[in-house]
Design a protein around this motif. Structure first.
Motif, PDB file in Angstrom:
ATOM      1  N   LEU D  12       0.821  -1.215   0.000  1.00  0.00           N
ATOM      2  CA  LEU D  12       0.000   0.000   0.000  1.00  0.00           C
ATOM      3  C   LEU D  12       0.853   1.262   0.000  1.00  0.00           C
ATOM      4  O   LEU D  12       0.431   2.308  -0.504  1.00  0.00           O
ATOM      5  CB  LEU D  12      -0.946  -0.004   1.212  1.00  0.00           C
ATOM      6  N   LEU D  39     -14.058  -1.969  -3.278  1.00  0.00           N
ATOM      7  CA  LEU D  39     -12.799  -2.680  -3.034  1.00  0.00           C
ATOM      8  C   LEU D  39     -13.075  -4.143  -2.698  1.00  0.00           C
ATOM      9  O   LEU D  39     -14.053  -4.459  -2.015  1.00  0.00           O
ATOM     10  CB  LEU D  39     -12.033  -2.014  -1.893  1.00  0.00           C
ATOM     11  N   LEU D  44      -6.411  -6.025  -2.536  1.00  0.00           N
ATOM     12  CA  LEU D  44      -5.304  -6.018  -1.570  1.00  0.00           C
ATOM     13  C   LEU D  44      -4.258  -7.059  -1.946  1.00  0.00           C
ATOM     14  O   LEU D  44      -3.054  -6.829  -1.795  1.00  0.00           O
ATOM     15  CB  LEU D  44      -5.828  -6.298  -0.155  1.00  0.00           C
ATOM     16  N   PHE D 321      -8.455   1.471   1.734  1.00  0.00           N
ATOM     17  CA  PHE D 321      -7.780   0.169   1.744  1.00  0.00           C
ATOM     18  C   PHE D 321      -7.394  -0.247   3.161  1.00  0.00           C
ATOM     19  O   PHE D 321      -7.497  -1.416   3.527  1.00  0.00           O
ATOM     20  CB  PHE D 321      -6.529   0.212   0.850  1.00  0.00           C
TER      21      PHE D 321
END
Lengths: 337, 337, 337, 337
Positions: D12, D39, D44, D321
């Motif tokens: 990230l 998301l 991720l 996120f």
């Protein structure tokens, strides 16, 4: 009549010849004079106590047998005296979806099986067998044949031009090879024995892969299919090979989960490739009577012959089981009465 | 480049050779140097004004053709120079369910077709053809071949031991016979011509029935199947035969609705037998690219050869159409460039 | 026990109350003390001689009935005293594909039916009925309910968001509407009666179309689906409407062929739209026990209530048939014992 | 235009806001002014380097997004200026069977994704979204929604009265619950969190089972189904639960293999119950455009609303996120532009 029955405990040592009265068919029941049976590794599992630890003794083992209708009870409509018939593996699954009762109706455990001079079965649990087959050949069908038919045809829907991978050269594997060929597929057979691979090639296998010489057999399958992957894999080994079976499949491919040879647990079943490729894994539990009858039409039309390795006489039944245990056979081990 | 195009009206008299510039492929498009086409009765229907009464002229007719990739536009990923390819009948149906756009994407009307020295098509509307086929044989596949494949395999799911009835000996009928045999079926072919029946028997038909000698052919099908009925009937005649097709089917059987030969309306379609026997009637509209590709795998694996009746040169195109009109052919009529 | 039976000929005039001994259940058979039956137009057809011109008299008519288990024969395993059960329309179709024997097992002709104080049936031909239903409601299920379930769910596979067209407001139509709604579909109901359309709207129909006010109802269906067409049409009228049903369908859509109301022959069934749109027409013959049981789970879970128009007493049975003949009912006509 | 892109490495920390020129749509391409994204844990995984270790940087992440058509390239026929559209997860899977190219067409890796002010996509990789949804709600559909639709509807064929077990309360799980309810099923939801179970009950779950309080949840499923077992289990946890999922199924039941939460390898997958009960395990890989469109029809008709946990602004993307990583959300985490 003479029967073999498991008395007072498990193991081949407890399987003894005994005398029972010839049974009398009730309404819709049929008396069958047995002519031949075939043996399955499941029969050894039942005798060894693996499947029914709480079994009530005595039990007549063996699920697969063929005989002649010797008497019919009242209201019997499906069969006549003299018809040559086979029992269905589960007496309780005629067609459609399986139900829990499927398990209660299995011949050779929990129900008495076919290793007897006579047997009585409900007419709904019987099918006529193809005329061109010998008794021994016809006796090979109920378990190994129908399992392969469900996997390849009824659930697998294998069609001309598909690529099918068959693991090993056991009873189900040989039928699967034969049925896949009848339906026009390309068949890749895997085996650890060069000798058996050679015999398989005579049955029409298109490609032979030794998993000893080629442990990465999934890559070989990809190569043989120009990187597309197999449409269908018959997973007859189980625990040790499932991840490779997934790797050998095409996107959207199917795996029939059948076999038990290498153990009953898959130690590290990797899920990601199964998702990504949208693989279908279909458990196969022999099959129903509707499948048996469709299979018989195909066998009769193509005059297909099951592979019989060796036949024994009724008196040699124990010897037949010992021979099966050795695992050196290619095709079915049968007992002809 | 030279093309044949329909100018200012319908009818074979308006189909004339003309000159057009060689088209240039845009992004994801492919230029194909045509090598062969095959003719279908639909092409005659388009030329005759039956299908598109409001057509804009000029139109290049003919839906089925095969050629070599002569140039590729930007971003083309599926093909390379020199690949031998065929267009799909509908440029708009790749896989899955058909949609209304299916009809807008048909080659040879409403879109320009293949009767030209060059054609440009989107790469998604092309497939590679099996290597062992001649150009003329490969040109037979898009319409007649895929129609038969959808009917027998993709929708029909014909399997080994099934009984399939094929009406007539036209292009779709011969492919249907061949595909049913590849999939292990017993095939009964009906025809009014003893001569054609004899030629069909050499393609592997199991039973031949002349509907002139045996107008009650549905009863003959019942007799040949021991009263069970056929699993699948390919209805290629249509109006005159539909009730007999239902009568020839088994309970739960399937009829593929394909043909137009005897007219476009069934005058007295009887519903009761269709209900009682739970017959499925499935309309068949050629098929999608996924089916074409699966068919090609089967054709390549079995080295199956389409039946070509006669080939003409590009210059003889009108003659080829006149020959097709006569209806005496057995197999496809092709034009080789 | 009291029964109604058809004596010495066809017609409601020959349907008379008579006395028979209470039957005794044999092995695997069940004695049922009947509580309610529902009437179907097929029952009128049997009584009128339409279906079985060679019938042997006397015959107890009526296929659909529900009662309480009053005695069980030997080996009965599926039911116990006091269970509330219904017979299946065909006593010979448990699951899977239909076979020819399906027709031999129909209650209310050729087999004796349910219009009697007691009936004996094989346990395989019975199902438990949902607890929340009245006897009259439960008696509506075997024929009208299962037919709708096969058409909409088992063969139709209607899913949430699909558009379903239901013709008319008869017994099958109302169940079809209810089952389509349970499965999340949008339902368009056609009827010629404004009054019945209003009652249908209370059952959850999304769109009501009067085919008197809108004879081009296929265009209305296209309009309501933004030109996409319906996913599924339940063809309950038959001869007069089949071409419009095809026109109302989407590409790849399905039509269930069920009904008989407007006659038994389609006079001019047009084949071209059926091919082009790849329509599937599926004949529906009530259904099997597996479907009946799946339907019962849905009915029980959703506490769905069949629509009963009116109930009569056993003694009023003839009056009930006369009322059914008039055709003014909305929902099922029942007889409660 | 502003984008977020992964620069020079994974994690990230490497996800930074950057400037790129607004792309220009080529033939059949569409320029979309993005309005919202949702998301997924897969995003991720991509950012963390789990899926594409050899990725070429920079990459715009995030697969799911919705926006307005701001410009159309030549030949675009499916969309017009102002249409509100969503990309399909794989740009290469329109309908039918998945192929290997499926994997090459995934948005948000390997292809650039939706976390940008504008995106250009081919018109075949877009669908219109239901009008009643907010932008954030519409952005939830491509990955979580279509995955659940394929599992429950397209492959699962769940119907009214079926029992469906949903594991957990993640994005796919909530859609699966909603879609199973739309199709009339009884739904059992498993979770370890009492708080989430309570929220799930408001979405219509019929039974809530805490696998903390009831670790033998398969037995609870058997109890809730009177010993019949569930028709369908959505396996969203994976490694730790697969054997229990098999135990919870009925004979002939189906398991959708979807989730990754508890790890990627099943350590001891027991094969015998899978065979005996003829369980089908179906890998689910999101789905194709045909499924997306069918799902949208269902969502629009039922005015179903996806569950949005929380929305962030474009500038807060990193924060979004981080919030997703914590795993405390119930429903989807969205970014609204």
């Amino acid at each position: 009549m003479k029967v073999f029955e498991l008395q007072n405990g498990f193991g081949l040592d407890r399987l003894v010849m005994a005398e029972r009265p010839i049974p009398v068919p009730g309404p819709r029941e049929v008396l069958i004079k047995m002519r031949a049976v075939s043996l399955n590794s499941r029969d050894l599992g039942v005798i060894g106590g693996f499947y029914y630890p709480d079994m009530k003794f005595p039990l007549i083992p063996v699920s697969d047998g063929v005989g002649e209708v010797a008497a019919v009870g009242e209201q019997v409509a499906r069969f006549r005296m003299g018809d040559r018939v086979s029992g269905t593996f589960s007496q309780r699954w005629i067609s459609g979806e399986p139900t829990k009762e499927w398990l209660d109706g299995l011949l050779g455990g929990p129900l008495d099986g076919m290793l007897a001079e006579y047997a009585v079965l409900h007419e709904d649990g019987l099918v006529r067998v193809p005329e061109h087959l010998t008794d021994a050949e016809a006796a090979c069908l109920p378990c190994a044949g129908v399992t392969a038919w469900q996997a390849v045809v009824a659930e697998g829907r294998v069609k001309a031009g598909d690529t099918v991978v068959v693991q090993g050269t056991g009873g189900v594997a040989l039928f699967a090879l034969q049925f896949a060929k009848l339906n026009g597929a390309r068949v890749i057979v895997l085996s650890g024995s060069e000798d058996k691979l050679e015999r398989v090639s005579r049955l029409g296998a298109d490609h032979l892969v030794s998993y000893r010489a080629t442990p990465d057999w999934d890559e070989e399958v990809q190569r043989l299919t120009n990187g597309r992957g197999a449409d269908h894999v018959l997973e007859l080994v189980g625990a040790a090979t499932l991840n490779r079976s997934v790797a050998a499949c095409r996107f959207g491919g199917q795996i029939s989960l059948i076999g038990l040879l290498s153990g009953h647990e898959v130690e590290n079943f990797r899920l990601v490739p199964t998702f990504q490729k949208r693989i279908r894994l279909q458990g196969i539990n022999v099959g129903n009577r509707e499948m048996f009858e469709a299979m018989n039409r195909a066998i009769a039309f193509h005059r297909l012959r099951p592979v019989v390795d060796r036949t024994f006489s009724f008196e040699q039944s124990l010897e037949a089981f010992r021979y099966l245990e050795k695992g050196t056979h290619f095709g079915k081990v049968c007992i002809v009465f």
